[in-house]
Motif scaffolding. Structure first.
Motif, PDB file in Angstrom:
ATOM      1  N   GLU A   1      10.890   0.414  -0.943  1.00  0.00           N
ATOM      2  CA  GLU A   1      10.321  -0.911  -0.667  1.00  0.00           C
ATOM      3  C   GLU A   1      11.343  -2.006  -0.972  1.00  0.00           C
ATOM      4  O   GLU A   1      11.496  -2.955  -0.206  1.00  0.00           O
TER       5      GLU A   1
ATOM      6  N   LYS B   1       3.937  -8.214  -4.468  1.00  0.00           N
ATOM      7  CA  LYS B   1       2.958  -7.934  -3.414  1.00  0.00           C
ATOM      8  C   LYS B   1       2.798  -6.426  -3.229  1.00  0.00           C
ATOM      9  O   LYS B   1       1.694  -5.935  -3.013  1.00  0.00           O
ATOM     10  N   TYR B   2       3.897  -5.692  -3.343  1.00  0.00           N
ATOM     11  CA  TYR B   2       3.851  -4.234  -3.221  1.00  0.00           C
ATOM     12  C   TYR B   2       2.998  -3.616  -4.330  1.00  0.00           C
ATOM     13  O   TYR B   2       2.283  -2.646  -4.092  1.00  0.00           O
TER      14      TYR B   2
ATOM     15  N   SER C   1      -0.466  -3.371  -3.302  1.00  0.00           N
ATOM     16  CA  SER C   1      -0.721  -2.786  -1.992  1.00  0.00           C
ATOM     17  C   SER C   1      -1.401  -1.423  -2.085  1.00  0.00           C
ATOM     18  O   SER C   1      -1.401  -0.758  -3.129  1.00  0.00           O
TER      19      SER C   1
ATOM     20  N   ARG D   1      -0.411   1.230  -0.497  1.00  0.00           N
ATOM     21  CA  ARG D   1       0.635   2.259  -0.585  1.00  0.00           C
ATOM     22  C   ARG D   1       0.947   2.597  -2.041  1.00  0.00           C
ATOM     23  O   ARG D   1       1.111   3.767  -2.387  1.00  0.00           O
TER      24      ARG D   1
END
Length: 90
Positions: free
Chosen positions: A30, A59-60, A63, A65
């Motif tokens: 990422e 933000k990841y 998420s 994911r």
């Protein structure tokens, strides 16, 4: 019973190592994606590269994911529980 607890203990250690490695790999990919996106065309609203990457990684963290990596623990435990149930139900 003691044998099962010993196997469960080592299985959790193995799953924890696998979770940690997958988490590091996923974060790395990422971060690399964000760096390539910045290098290709820096957004006008981002103050600098590090701030952009830091915001993207934050933000990841929220998420789907990132949360799906927890399936490393859930799927094997569910499979073992189903196998134990099926074997004992007969």
């Amino acid at each position: 019973m003691i044998g099962f607890l010993r196997v469960a203990f080592f299985a959790l250690i193995g799953l924890s190592v696998l979770y940690w490695l997958l988490s590091l790999y996923s974060r790395s990919t990422e971060r690399e994606r964000l760096e390539k996106k910045w290098d290709a065309a820096p957004p006008e609203d981002a103050p600098d590269r590090e701030a952009y990457i830091k915001a993207g990684m934050a933000k990841y963290e929220k998420s789907l994911r990132h949360k799906l990596i927890w399936l490393v623990y859930i799927v094997p435990m569910a499979v073992v529980a189903v196998i134990i149930y099926i074997v004992n139900a007969q």
